[in-house]
Design a protein around this motif. Structure first.
Motif, PDB file in Angstrom:
ATOM      1  N   GLU A 169       0.301  -2.436  -7.795  1.00 45.62           N
ATOM      2  CA  GLU A 169      -1.048  -2.847  -7.618  1.00 45.62           C
ATOM      3  C   GLU A 169      -1.207  -4.167  -8.406  1.00 45.62           C
ATOM      4  O   GLU A 169      -1.989  -5.270  -7.870  1.00 45.62           O
ATOM      5  N   SER A 225       0.824  -1.026   0.176  1.00 47.32           N
ATOM      6  CA  SER A 225       0.144   0.038  -0.022  1.00 47.32           C
ATOM      7  C   SER A 225       0.824   1.409   0.024  1.00 47.32           C
ATOM      8  O   SER A 225       0.352   2.490  -0.132  1.00 47.32           O
ATOM      9  N   PRO A 262      -5.502   2.369  -7.220  1.00 48.02           N
ATOM     10  CA  PRO A 262      -4.145   3.200  -7.159  1.00 48.02           C
ATOM     11  C   PRO A 262      -4.001   3.435  -5.803  1.00 48.02           C
ATOM     12  O   PRO A 262      -4.619   3.947  -5.048  1.00 48.02           O
ATOM     13  N   VAL A 263      -2.274   3.316  -5.637  1.00 54.28           N
ATOM     14  CA  VAL A 263      -1.949   3.671  -4.276  1.00 54.28           C
ATOM     15  C   VAL A 263      -2.303   5.019  -3.697  1.00 54.28           C
ATOM     16  O   VAL A 263      -2.533   5.459  -2.439  1.00 54.28           O
ATOM     17  N   MET A 271      -6.949  -3.945  -3.011  1.00 55.88           N
ATOM     18  CA  MET A 271      -5.307  -3.920  -3.238  1.00 55.88           C
ATOM     19  C   MET A 271      -5.357  -3.521  -4.886  1.00 55.88           C
ATOM     20  O   MET A 271      -4.249  -2.973  -5.239  1.00 55.88           O
ATOM     21  N   SER A 272      -6.337  -3.524  -5.795  1.00 53.90           N
ATOM     22  CA  SER A 272      -6.018  -3.109  -7.096  1.00 53.90           C
ATOM     23  C   SER A 272      -6.306  -1.574  -7.283  1.00 53.90           C
ATOM     24  O   SER A 272      -6.143  -1.008  -8.311  1.00 53.90           O
ATOM     25  N   THR A 316      -7.524   0.614   3.126  1.00 57.93           N
ATOM     26  CA  THR A 316      -6.277  -0.194   3.487  1.00 57.93           C
ATOM     27  C   THR A 316      -6.715  -1.039   4.637  1.00 57.93           C
ATOM     28  O   THR A 316      -6.253  -2.124   4.702  1.00 57.93           O
ATOM     29  N   SER A 365      -8.701  -8.164  -3.108  1.00 58.65           N
ATOM     30  CA  SER A 365      -8.114  -7.957  -4.381  1.00 58.65           C
ATOM     31  C   SER A 365      -8.791  -6.694  -4.885  1.00 58.65           C
ATOM     32  O   SER A 365      -7.894  -5.956  -5.545  1.00 58.65           O
ATOM     33  N   ARG A 374      -8.136   4.095  -1.757  1.00 58.53           N
ATOM     34  CA  ARG A 374      -7.284   3.150  -1.288  1.00 58.53           C
ATOM     35  C   ARG A 374      -6.711   3.429   0.116  1.00 58.53           C
ATOM     36  O   ARG A 374      -6.705   2.620   1.021  1.00 58.53           O
TER      37      ARG A 374
END
Length: 224
Positions: free
Chosen positions: A69, A63, A154-155, A151-152, A164, A148, A160
């Motif tokens: 990703e 993350s 964008p950071v 986590m896909s 997280t 999933s 996100r």
């Protein structure tokens, strides 16, 4: 008189068979109870704690690294496939067990001899254990799927950052459920041995506990 003398050895054999089965189940319960106690008081000595810590640090690391990703989703997809294989295998084993034993279980429970009743009890426990293994693996798939999606993202996106902690929880729960699914599937081995012959059940139980002892040893003892 002759009838009583004839039935006495059969009764003693039945009591011995029930005793062996109960002893085997108590061994499993005692081992899991000891492992639970160690996990509560000395979690660093169990693989479960080490793996939980690894999964949490993995989510945190992924993350904080933009551009990874796809790598994170691929890793989750691999674990998802492992849980899928476990769930499918357990489901097939449940269907096979029910097909072979389902029709005769009710009769053995009610009017069967003590040996037949033990046989029916072990068969019923086998079906329940395999079904529990399937449920754990299926729930692990569910949590891996939710992780999933998170986590896909964008950071750098605010979504996100918001989700997280949920990804950490999903990956943590998925790992525990997958572990229990595999563990329950392995515990079917003593039940199968007991169905074949009650005397084999303690032997297979001891062998299983030896395997689980190494299975439960943490791989990284000195990592903080």
């Amino acid at each position: 008189m002759e009838s009583a003398a004839y039935h006495r050895p059969m009764l003693m054999n039945s009591l011995l068979a029930w005793s062996l089965a109960a002893f085997s189940l108590l061994l499993l319960v005692a081992y899991e109870g000891r492992l639970y106690w160690i996990g509560r008081h000395h979690p660093e000595r169990t693989a479960r704690y080490a793996n939980v810590r690894l999964r949490m640090k993995w989510v945190t690391a992924m993350s904080s690294q933009p551009g990874f990703e796809v790598v994170a989703v691929q890793a989750l997809r691999n674990t998802l496939m492992s849980a899928t294989i476990s769930a499918s295998t357990a489901a097939l084993a449940v269907m096979g067990s029910v097909t072979l034993a389902g029709g005769s279980l009710a009769g053995k429970f009610t009017v069967g001899a003590p040996d037949e009743q033990l046989h029916a009890v072990l068969q019923a426990m086998l079906v329940m254990t395999l079904f529990a293994s399937y449920v754990c693996s299926a729930m692990a798939m569910r949590h891996y799927g939710h992780a999933s999606f998170i986590m896909s993202m964008p950071v750098s996106s605010p979504e996100r950052v918001t989700f997280t902690p949920a990804a950490v929880t999903h990956v943590h729960r998925a790992g525990l459920l997958y572990s229990w699914g595999l563990r329950l599937f392995l515990m079917a081995a003593p039940l199968v041995a007991g169905i074949v012959h009650p005397a084999a059940m303690p032997v297979v139980t001891v062998l299983l506990l030896v395997a689980l002892h190494f299975f439960d040893q943490p791989a990284l003892l000195d990592v903080e």
